[in-house]
Design an enzyme around this catalytic site. Structure first.
Site, PDB file in Angstrom:
ATOM      1  N   HIS A  58       0.815  -1.207   0.000  1.00  0.00           N
ATOM      2  CA  HIS A  58       0.000   0.000   0.000  1.00  0.00           C
ATOM      3  C   HIS A  58       0.856   1.269   0.000  1.00  0.00           C
ATOM      4  CE1 HIS A  58      -4.023   1.309  -0.087  1.00  0.00           C
ATOM      5  NE2 HIS A  58      -4.217   1.584   1.196  1.00  0.00           N
ATOM      6  N   ASN A 104      -5.899   7.143   3.869  1.00  0.00           N
ATOM      7  CA  ASN A 104      -7.236   7.683   3.650  1.00  0.00           C
ATOM      8  C   ASN A 104      -7.397   9.145   4.049  1.00  0.00           C
ATOM      9  OD1 ASN A 104      -7.034   7.193   6.366  1.00  0.00           O
ATOM     10  ND2 ASN A 104      -9.094   6.357   6.603  1.00  0.00           N
TER      11      ASN A 104
END
Length: 215
Positions: free
Chosen positions: A48, A98
């Site tokens: 990620h 996020n």
């Protein structure tokens, strides 16, 4: 250097740096563009966070790997590289994926850039490991970091360099997969990260040939 080793060295450097502030737009100069590597700072070496690994490679190519500075105003590490009479600003947000958009939007405001002048680098589940694609704007396609940037910048016009990390067979294992580390065999396929920096620099150079709208 292995990807995890690259990240570990980067984290050590980040902890050793003193706090400082970078002043935007020096007199007589202009900002060419800004590249933001999306990822999770607390999870170095994971799939990620591959966007931040690419940014580390880019900093090395531009000889600013030891020039990262911590800026409280945009909650990110920043490094500046000269490209002719213009500067390229590299950004590593401190927040999780996020909420990366908060740092990206704040830095965009500080440097007087538009959304089109911001290039995002992030992992891509829908492409095989190491495959690259440059996308010029559009939807987030489920990417939380891109969604955050679109929301905070109120625009979806940012170019994105998508770095393929592959996709697990079972959909219910996606979360663990993206937060997991690259296996040794996968690390052998990661040299295309160097190609990613080439693709980024080609994009930046192409932008540099356009007329500047800066005052």
């Amino acid at each position: 250097m292995e990807l995890f080793g690259l990240w570990r060295a980067g984290l050590w450097l980040g902890r050793a740096m003193s706090w400082c502030v970078l002043e935007p737009r020096p007199p007589g100069k202009r900002w060419l563009s800004r590249v933001a590597g999306l990822g999770n700072p607390g999870l170095p070496g994971t799939r990620h966070s591959v966007g931040m690994a690419v940014l580390g490679q880019l900093a090395g190519r531009l000889r600013v790997a030891e020039s990262w500075a911590r800026d409280r105003r945009c909650a990110a590490d920043l490094a500046l590289a000269w490209l002719g009479d213009a500067q390229l600003a590299l950004l590593r947000p401190w927040g999780l994926m996020n909420v990366n958009g908060r740092s990206v939007a704040r830095a965009t405001e500080l440097f007087g850039l538009t959304a089109e002048e911001v290039c995002l680098v992030h992992d891509e589940l829908h492409k095989p490991l190491g495959k690259l694609a440059l996308k010029l704007g559009g939807s987030a396609r489920g990417r939380s970091g891109v969604r955050s940037c679109i929301s905070c910048l109120d625009s979806n016009m940012m170019p994105r360099l998508r770095v393929g990390i592959g996709r697990p067979t079972h959909p219910d294992t996606v979360r663990g997969y993206v937060l997991g580390y690259f296996a040794p065999a996968e690390q052998e396929l990661l040299p295309p990260l160097l190609s990613a920096t080439d693709l980024l620099l080609d994009h930046v150079r192409e932008r540099s040939q356009r007329p500047s709208s800066s005052p």
